[in-house]
Design a protein around this motif. Sequence first.
Motif, PDB file in Angstrom:
ATOM      1  N   MET A  70      41.304  46.452  16.700  1.00 23.04           N
ATOM      2  CA  MET A  70      41.965  46.438  15.397  1.00 23.04           C
ATOM      3  C   MET A  70      40.942  46.498  14.264  1.00 23.04           C
ATOM      4  O   MET A  70      41.251  46.932  13.166  1.00 23.04           O
ATOM      5  CB  MET A  70      42.847  45.200  15.273  1.00 23.04           C
ATOM      6  N   ALA A  71      39.716  46.065  14.527  1.00 22.51           N
ATOM      7  CA  ALA A  71      38.668  46.056  13.509  1.00 22.51           C
ATOM      8  C   ALA A  71      37.913  47.379  13.428  1.00 22.51           C
ATOM      9  O   ALA A  71      37.169  47.603  12.493  1.00 22.51           O
ATOM     10  CB  ALA A  71      37.689  44.920  13.793  1.00 22.51           C
ATOM     11  N   GLY A  72      38.053  48.222  14.423  1.00 19.14           N
ATOM     12  CA  GLY A  72      37.337  49.485  14.443  1.00 19.14           C
ATOM     13  C   GLY A  72      36.859  49.812  15.839  1.00 19.14           C
ATOM     14  O   GLY A  72      37.351  49.272  16.829  1.00 19.14           O
ATOM     15  N   LYS A  73      35.862  50.678  15.919  1.00 21.79           N
ATOM     16  CA  LYS A  73      35.327  51.087  17.217  1.00 21.79           C
ATOM     17  C   LYS A  73      33.997  50.382  17.462  1.00 21.79           C
ATOM     18  O   LYS A  73      33.162  50.283  16.566  1.00 21.79           O
ATOM     19  CB  LYS A  73      35.127  52.597  17.267  1.00 21.79           C
ATOM     20  N   ILE A  74      33.812  49.917  18.706  1.00 23.31           N
ATOM     21  CA  ILE A  74      32.608  49.192  19.080  1.00 23.31           C
ATOM     22  C   ILE A  74      32.100  49.748  20.403  1.00 23.31           C
ATOM     23  O   ILE A  74      32.877  50.004  21.323  1.00 23.31           O
ATOM     24  CB  ILE A  74      32.884  47.681  19.234  1.00 23.31           C
ATOM     25  N   LYS A  75      30.788  49.899  20.513  1.00 26.38           N
ATOM     26  CA  LYS A  75      30.173  50.390  21.746  1.00 26.38           C
ATOM     27  C   LYS A  75      29.772  49.197  22.611  1.00 26.38           C
ATOM     28  O   LYS A  75      29.126  48.265  22.138  1.00 26.38           O
ATOM     29  CB  LYS A  75      28.946  51.236  21.420  1.00 26.38           C
ATOM     30  N   PHE A  76      30.178  49.228  23.878  1.00 19.55           N
ATOM     31  CA  PHE A  76      29.879  48.173  24.833  1.00 19.55           C
ATOM     32  C   PHE A  76      29.265  48.766  26.089  1.00 19.55           C
ATOM     33  O   PHE A  76      29.555  49.911  26.452  1.00 19.55           O
ATOM     34  CB  PHE A  76      31.161  47.436  25.272  1.00 19.55           C
ATOM     35  N   ASP A  77      28.481  47.982  26.770  1.00 19.74           N
ATOM     36  CA  ASP A  77      28.047  48.316  28.115  1.00 19.74           C
ATOM     37  C   ASP A  77      29.254  48.100  29.024  1.00 19.74           C
ATOM     38  O   ASP A  77      29.999  47.138  28.845  1.00 19.74           O
ATOM     39  CB  ASP A  77      26.889  47.399  28.519  1.00 19.74           C
ATOM     40  N   ARG A  78      29.456  48.962  29.986  1.00 16.64           N
ATOM     41  CA  ARG A  78      30.636  48.840  30.856  1.00 16.64           C
ATOM     42  C   ARG A  78      30.637  47.539  31.655  1.00 16.64           C
ATOM     43  O   ARG A  78      31.699  47.045  32.018  1.00 16.64           O
ATOM     44  CB  ARG A  78      30.721  50.020  31.816  1.00 16.64           C
ATOM     45  N   THR A  79      29.475  46.985  31.921  1.00 15.59           N
ATOM     46  CA  THR A  79      29.425  45.726  32.669  1.00 15.59           C
ATOM     47  C   THR A  79      29.934  44.556  31.842  1.00 15.59           C
ATOM     48  O   THR A  79      30.172  43.484  32.385  1.00 15.59           O
ATOM     49  CB  THR A  79      28.003  45.433  33.161  1.00 15.59           C
ATOM     50  N   ALA A  80      30.112  44.734  30.540  1.00 11.88           N
ATOM     51  CA  ALA A  80      30.623  43.671  29.672  1.00 11.88           C
ATOM     52  C   ALA A  80      32.142  43.577  29.720  1.00 11.88           C
ATOM     53  O   ALA A  80      32.728  42.702  29.098  1.00 11.88           O
ATOM     54  CB  ALA A  80      30.163  43.890  28.239  1.00 11.88           C
ATOM     55  N   ILE A  81      32.791  44.465  30.476  1.00 16.48           N
ATOM     56  CA  ILE A  81      34.244  44.461  30.559  1.00 16.48           C
ATOM     57  C   ILE A  81      34.672  43.591  31.732  1.00 16.48           C
ATOM     58  O   ILE A  81      34.178  43.730  32.844  1.00 16.48           O
ATOM     59  CB  ILE A  81      34.784  45.893  30.695  1.00 16.48           C
ATOM     60  N   SER A  82      35.591  42.685  31.472  1.00 21.69           N
ATOM     61  CA  SER A  82      36.069  41.752  32.490  1.00 21.69           C
ATOM     62  C   SER A  82      37.120  42.419  33.369  1.00 21.69           C
ATOM     63  O   SER A  82      38.160  42.866  32.880  1.00 21.69           O
ATOM     64  CB  SER A  82      36.670  40.516  31.826  1.00 21.69           C
ATOM     65  N   MET A  83      36.850  42.454  34.661  1.00 24.84           N
ATOM     66  CA  MET A  83      37.774  43.079  35.595  1.00 24.84           C
ATOM     67  C   MET A  83      39.076  42.271  35.693  1.00 24.84           C
ATOM     68  O   MET A  83      40.166  42.830  35.630  1.00 24.84           O
ATOM     69  CB  MET A  83      37.122  43.174  36.985  1.00 24.84           C
ATOM     70  N   GLU A  84      38.987  40.953  35.797  1.00 24.58           N
ATOM     71  CA  GLU A  84      40.179  40.121  35.976  1.00 24.58           C
ATOM     72  C   GLU A  84      41.086  40.164  34.747  1.00 24.58           C
ATOM     73  O   GLU A  84      42.289  40.353  34.856  1.00 24.58           O
ATOM     74  CB  GLU A  84      39.801  38.659  36.267  1.00 24.58           C
ATOM     75  N   MET A  85      40.491  39.985  33.567  1.00 20.61           N
ATOM     76  CA  MET A  85      41.293  39.960  32.351  1.00 20.61           C
ATOM     77  C   MET A  85      41.897  41.338  32.064  1.00 20.61           C
ATOM     78  O   MET A  85      43.032  41.425  31.615  1.00 20.61           O
ATOM     79  CB  MET A  85      40.447  39.488  31.172  1.00 20.61           C
ATOM     80  N   SER A  86      41.162  42.397  32.324  1.00 23.55           N
ATOM     81  CA  SER A  86      41.673  43.746  32.087  1.00 23.55           C
ATOM     82  C   SER A  86      42.834  44.052  33.024  1.00 23.55           C
ATOM     83  O   SER A  86      43.801  44.706  32.636  1.00 23.55           O
ATOM     84  CB  SER A  86      40.563  44.777  32.264  1.00 23.55           C
ATOM     85  N   LYS A  87      42.751  43.571  34.254  1.00 26.43           N
ATOM     86  CA  LYS A  87      43.857  43.791  35.194  1.00 26.43           C
ATOM     87  C   LYS A  87      45.096  43.029  34.753  1.00 26.43           C
ATOM     88  O   LYS A  87      46.214  43.500  34.910  1.00 26.43           O
ATOM     89  CB  LYS A  87      43.447  43.384  36.610  1.00 26.43           C
ATOM     90  N   LYS A  88      44.917  41.836  34.178  1.00 23.56           N
ATOM     91  CA  LYS A  88      46.065  41.059  33.681  1.00 23.56           C
ATOM     92  C   LYS A  88      46.726  41.775  32.514  1.00 23.56           C
ATOM     93  O   LYS A  88      47.940  41.785  32.396  1.00 23.56           O
ATOM     94  CB  LYS A  88      45.627  39.653  33.251  1.00 23.56           C
ATOM     95  N   VAL A  89      45.930  42.362  31.629  1.00 19.10           N
ATOM     96  CA  VAL A  89      46.480  43.068  30.464  1.00 19.10           C
ATOM     97  C   VAL A  89      47.259  44.294  30.913  1.00 19.10           C
ATOM     98  O   VAL A  89      48.304  44.617  30.349  1.00 19.10           O
ATOM     99  CB  VAL A  89      45.327  43.480  29.502  1.00 19.10           C
ATOM    100  N   ASN A  90      46.786  45.003  31.927  1.00 19.10           N
ATOM    101  CA  ASN A  90      47.417  46.241  32.383  1.00 19.10           C
ATOM    102  C   ASN A  90      48.504  46.028  33.417  1.00 19.10           C
ATOM    103  O   ASN A  90      49.190  46.971  33.789  1.00 19.10           O
ATOM    104  CB  ASN A  90      46.351  47.186  32.954  1.00 19.10           C
ATOM    105  N   ALA A  91      48.666  44.787  33.895  1.00 21.65           N
ATOM    106  CA  ALA A  91      49.682  44.520  34.924  1.00 21.65           C
ATOM    107  C   ALA A  91      51.074  44.677  34.334  1.00 21.65           C
ATOM    108  O   ALA A  91      51.329  44.294  33.193  1.00 21.65           O
ATOM    109  CB  ALA A  91      49.502  43.111  35.476  1.00 21.65           C
ATOM    110  N   PRO A  92      52.012  45.238  35.101  1.00 29.68           N
ATOM    111  CA  PRO A  92      53.385  45.359  34.597  1.00 29.68           C
ATOM    112  C   PRO A  92      54.004  43.964  34.459  1.00 29.68           C
ATOM    113  O   PRO A  92      53.751  43.070  35.274  1.00 29.68           O
ATOM    114  CB  PRO A  92      54.092  46.183  35.679  1.00 29.68           C
ATOM    115  N   GLU A  93      54.789  43.807  33.411  1.00 26.24           N
ATOM    116  CA  GLU A  93      55.408  42.497  33.167  1.00 26.24           C
ATOM    117  C   GLU A  93      56.519  42.240  34.174  1.00 26.24           C
ATOM    118  O   GLU A  93      57.303  43.116  34.483  1.00 26.24           O
ATOM    119  CB  GLU A  93      55.975  42.452  31.749  1.00 26.24           C
ATOM    120  N   LYS A  94      56.565  40.995  34.666  1.00 25.41           N
ATOM    121  CA  LYS A  94      57.622  40.602  35.604  1.00 25.41           C
ATOM    122  C   LYS A  94      58.786  40.034  34.822  1.00 25.41           C
ATOM    123  O   LYS A  94      58.596  39.291  33.877  1.00 25.41           O
ATOM    124  CB  LYS A  94      57.098  39.566  36.591  1.00 25.41           C
ATOM    125  N   LYS A  95      59.986  40.419  35.222  1.00 21.92           N
ATOM    126  CA  LYS A  95      61.168  39.916  34.517  1.00 21.92           C
ATOM    127  C   LYS A  95      61.886  38.889  35.332  1.00 21.92           C
ATOM    128  O   LYS A  95      61.810  38.747  36.466  1.00 21.92           O
ATOM    129  CB  LYS A  95      62.117  41.075  34.204  1.00 21.92           C
TER     130      LYS A  95
END
Length: 95
Positions: A70-95
């Motif tokens: 939301m603040a703009g574009k930022i460059k990151f090293d790919r190793t700085a991305i959390s696998m667990e948290m990213s999977k939670k964000v992309n997981a389909p919502e359970k109803k």
Amino acid sequence: MLEQYPYLPLILMFVVVYFFMIAPQRKRQKQEKKFTEELKKGDKVVTKSGMHGKVVDLNDSDFSCIIETMAGKIKFDRTAISMEMSKKVNAPEKK
């Protein structure tokens, strides 16, 4: 029995340490490497520091990515991305 095999307790300790500590860690490293290699444009991700965003560009020469937040574009090293948290964000919502 221990008099015949004085190194048996040491070997057993190494086997236990390997199966409970070293093997799971190696498996996790392989999963994280696979996750970072499979990142693509448009993926929603969360960095290990907690920043949420969407991948807009990937650079294979220095293994980095540009994340749009939301603040703009930022460059990151790919190793700085959390696998667990990213999977939670992309997981389909359970109803």
